[in-house]
Design a protein around this motif. Structure first.
Motif, short mmCIF file in Angstrom:
data_model
loop_
_atom_site.label_atom_id
_atom_site.label_comp_id
_atom_site.label_asym_id
_atom_site.label_seq_id
_atom_site.Cartn_x
_atom_site.Cartn_y
_atom_site.Cartn_z
N ASP A 310 0.84 -1.21 0.00
CA ASP A 310 0.00 0.00 0.00
C ASP A 310 0.87 1.26 0.00
OD1 ASP A 310 0.83 0.53 2.59
OD2 ASP A 310 -1.14 0.32 3.51
N GLY A 311 2.21 1.05 0.12
CA GLY A 311 3.16 2.15 -0.05
C GLY A 311 3.16 3.18 1.06
N THR A 312 2.67 2.83 2.24
CA THR A 312 2.59 3.82 3.31
C THR A 312 3.33 3.36 4.56
OG1 THR A 312 0.54 2.96 4.30
CG2 THR A 312 0.32 4.57 2.51
N VAL A 313 3.83 4.35 5.26
CA VAL A 313 4.31 4.18 6.63
C VAL A 313 3.29 4.88 7.52
CG1 VAL A 313 6.06 4.95 8.28
CG2 VAL A 313 6.76 4.00 6.09
N ARG A 314 2.91 4.26 8.63
CA ARG A 314 1.88 4.85 9.49
C ARG A 314 2.34 4.90 10.94
NH1 ARG A 314 -3.91 4.22 6.78
NH2 ARG A 314 -3.21 3.75 4.65
N VAL A 315 1.98 6.00 11.58
CA VAL A 315 2.20 6.18 13.01
C VAL A 315 0.85 6.11 13.68
CG1 VAL A 315 3.03 7.74 14.81
CG2 VAL A 315 4.25 7.61 12.64
N TRP A 316 0.70 5.15 14.61
CA TRP A 316 -0.57 4.92 15.29
C TRP A 316 -0.52 5.52 16.69
CZ3 TRP A 316 -4.26 2.14 12.46
CH2 TRP A 316 -3.77 1.53 11.30
N LYS A 317 -1.38 6.52 16.93
CA LYS A 317 -1.51 7.12 18.25
C LYS A 317 -2.63 6.39 18.98
CE LYS A 317 0.11 11.67 16.71
NZ LYS A 317 -0.19 13.12 16.66
N ILE A 318 -2.24 5.48 19.87
CA ILE A 318 -3.21 4.59 20.49
C ILE A 318 -4.21 5.35 21.34
CG2 ILE A 318 -3.47 2.50 21.87
CD1 ILE A 318 -1.79 2.15 19.31
N ALA A 319 -3.74 6.23 22.21
CA ALA A 319 -4.64 6.94 23.12
C ALA A 319 -5.61 7.84 22.36
CB ALA A 319 -3.83 7.76 24.12
N GLU A 320 -5.11 8.53 21.31
CA GLU A 320 -5.97 9.44 20.55
C GLU A 320 -6.82 8.72 19.51
OE1 GLU A 320 -2.79 9.69 21.09
OE2 GLU A 320 -2.15 11.74 21.54
N GLU A 321 -6.55 7.43 19.32
CA GLU A 321 -7.27 6.62 18.32
C GLU A 321 -7.18 7.26 16.93
OE1 GLU A 321 -11.24 5.97 19.67
OE2 GLU A 321 -10.63 4.65 21.32
N SER A 322 -5.95 7.66 16.58
CA SER A 322 -5.73 8.29 15.28
C SER A 322 -4.45 7.74 14.68
CB SER A 322 -5.64 9.81 15.43
OG SER A 322 -4.52 10.17 16.24
#
Length: 490
Positions: A310-322
């Motif tokens: 999918d060609g993406t790097v993602r940062v997951w903010k667990i507490a903010e659910e974003s």
């Protein structure tokens, strides 16, 4: 040195009177001291050379010395109780004052240490801590690189214990091996089982793709192609628990630093959060549009993932659910690693290595064809980047590729200030697919898991490669060498 005079005494015959009592030859000594006129000289006795018995301190002292000592004793005896109490109280207050001064000095020193550590932690949390270590690194001597053999099939993943004493590795043979770093010996082997024996075999029965160890060394987690996550005791290698829930192979695992919270990634495109201490599932996160191929985390309540094709790097903010989405590679992003809380490095099958900041959507620096190309002229293809590693909070990263060459399978890089550039440091000669890389926590060595095949498939095979672990010592330049070498920072 003090001295005193002894009164003249008449000369006595040898062996008689006080001369004899004082010891043999006393009379002869007095004869030698008699002048020509027959008068005895005065004798000087030195206190410096006297030997005093511990049984009688006053024995052998002249009378006036004894009297002086007696007067001192009388003065001590004449001290009144009130005077003694006052004297002892003054001594006690003086001791307290000295102790308080020493305590204040120690507290000031301790406060400086704590303040320095707190400042370092704040910089680490903000991603501004960048230890400049690359300038001191030198290529290792190939003779000092150790190869540990034990797995029958290609190595797929590895971790190093928090104290750098042990390595845990796994492979396509479904086994897990615990190694002693110092001796290179196998300490324990958890054997893999055959397909279809999942119900009664304690261990994996499919390729193990990923593993992670908690920062306190209490739990080891492993994930396999059978969608299972196994939890182990690293000390005894005993099985503790099994997590189920993913609908595809588990391709990434990472314990949140300082906790027992575990993040898992899967080819089912989801991220799951677990509480290992309580054997509990927490939540599931969605967003990637293709199989997730890599995952990492540090102390913040967030994780980073590589989304494959999918060609993406993602940062997951667990507490903010974003989540934050980043683009930059031209192909599948196969591996990712955090350098600090704000920066990360990734690699893909387009042959590029990228440095990222969580505040920028595009790479800060990008090295294309990082390990060269293969194929005939006009049909060249870059070597895939199959593994990346970062020395925490430093400017050193390592990348591994799938090459047949001895010159560029493993490469170390130097990140420029602010991670806005990346330069080659040196290559380490290895042959095969470098499927996993880990720096020791102290930064003294690098471990590479190498195999004849890529960890995620069997697109091609490098027959001359050896399935094993390479322990590579990281040599640092001496102070004199570092002074002579000019700075290469852009």
């Amino acid at each position: 040195m003090s001295s005193f005079f002894v009164k003249k005494k008449p000369v006595r015959a040898p062996g008689t009177g006080t001369g004899a009592a004082a010891g043999g030859g006393g009379g002869k000594r007095r004869k030698k001291q008699t002048e020509a006129d027959g008068k005895p000289r005065k004798k000087i006795v030195s206190r410096h050379n006297e030997e005093i018995s511990s049984d009688s301190e006053t024995e052998g002292f002249p009378e006036h010395e004894k009297r002086k000592k007696g007067r001192n004793e009388e003065e001590e005896i004449e001290e009144t109780p009130q005077e003694k109490k006052l004297r002892l109280a003054k001594q006690y207050l003086e001791q307290l004052r000295e102790q308080e001064e020493e305590k204040a000095e120690n507290e000031a020193f301790g406060q400086d240490l704590v303040a320095g550590r707190l400042e370092e932690e704040v910089m680490e949390q903000k991603g501004k801590l960048q230890r400049l270590l690359a300038k001191d690194l030198q290529p290792p001597d190939p003779a000092e690189i150790r190869l540990l053999r034990g797995h029958q099939l290609p190595i797929t993943c590895l971790v190093i214990s928090p104290d750098d004493q042990h390595i845990f590795s796994s492979a396509k043979d479904c086994s897990i091996i615990k190694w002693d770093v110092a001796s290179g010996k196998k300490l324990h082997t958890i054997h893999g089982g055959k397909k279809g024996t999942e119900d009664h075999h304690v261990g994996h029965t499919a390729h193990v793709l990923c593993m992670s160890i908690s920062s306190d060394g209490k739990y080891l987690a492993t994930g396999d192609q059978n969608k299972l996550i196994m939890i182990w005791d690293p000390a005894s290698c005993q099985h503790l628990h099994k997590f189920t829930g993913h609908r595809g192979p588990v391709s990434g695992l990472s314990f949140r630093k300082g906790t027992h919270q575990l993040y898992s990634a899967s080819h089912d495109r989801s991220i799951k959060v677990w509480n290992v201490a309580e054997n509990a599932y927490v939540e599931t996160l969605f967003g990637h549009q293709d199989a997730i191929t890599g995952l990492d985390s540090l102390s913040r309540e967030r994780c980073v993932t590589a989304g494959g094709r999918d060609g993406t790097v993602r940062v997951w903010k667990i507490a903010e659910e974003s989540q934050l989405v980043f683009h930059g590679h031209d192909g599948s992003i196969d591996c990712i690693q955090l350098i600090n809380e704000e920066h990360m490095v990734s690699g893909g099958d387009d042959g590029s290595v990228a440095l990222w900041s969580v505040s920028k959507k595009k790479p800060l620096a990008l090295a294309r064809k990082a390990h060269g190309v293969r194929g005939e002229e006009g049909l060249e293809q870059p070597y895939w980047i199959s593994a990346v590693a970062a020395m925490l909070n430093s400017d050193v990263v390592a990348t591994g590729a799938s090459t047949c060459s001895h010159s560029s399978s493993l490469r170390l890089w130097r990140c420029g200030l602010g991670f806005r550039s990346i330069q080659t440091l040196f290559d380490i000669p290895l042959v095969g697919f470098v499927n996993c890389l880990k720096f020791s926590n102290a930064g003294d060595f690098l471990v590479a898991g190498v195999g004849q095949e890529h960890r995620l498939g069997r697109w091609w095979r490098i027959k001359e490669a050896k399935n094993g672990l390479y322990i590579i010592p990281l040599k640092k330049a001496s102070a004199s060498d570092a002074e002579e070498e000019p700075s290469k920072d852009p």
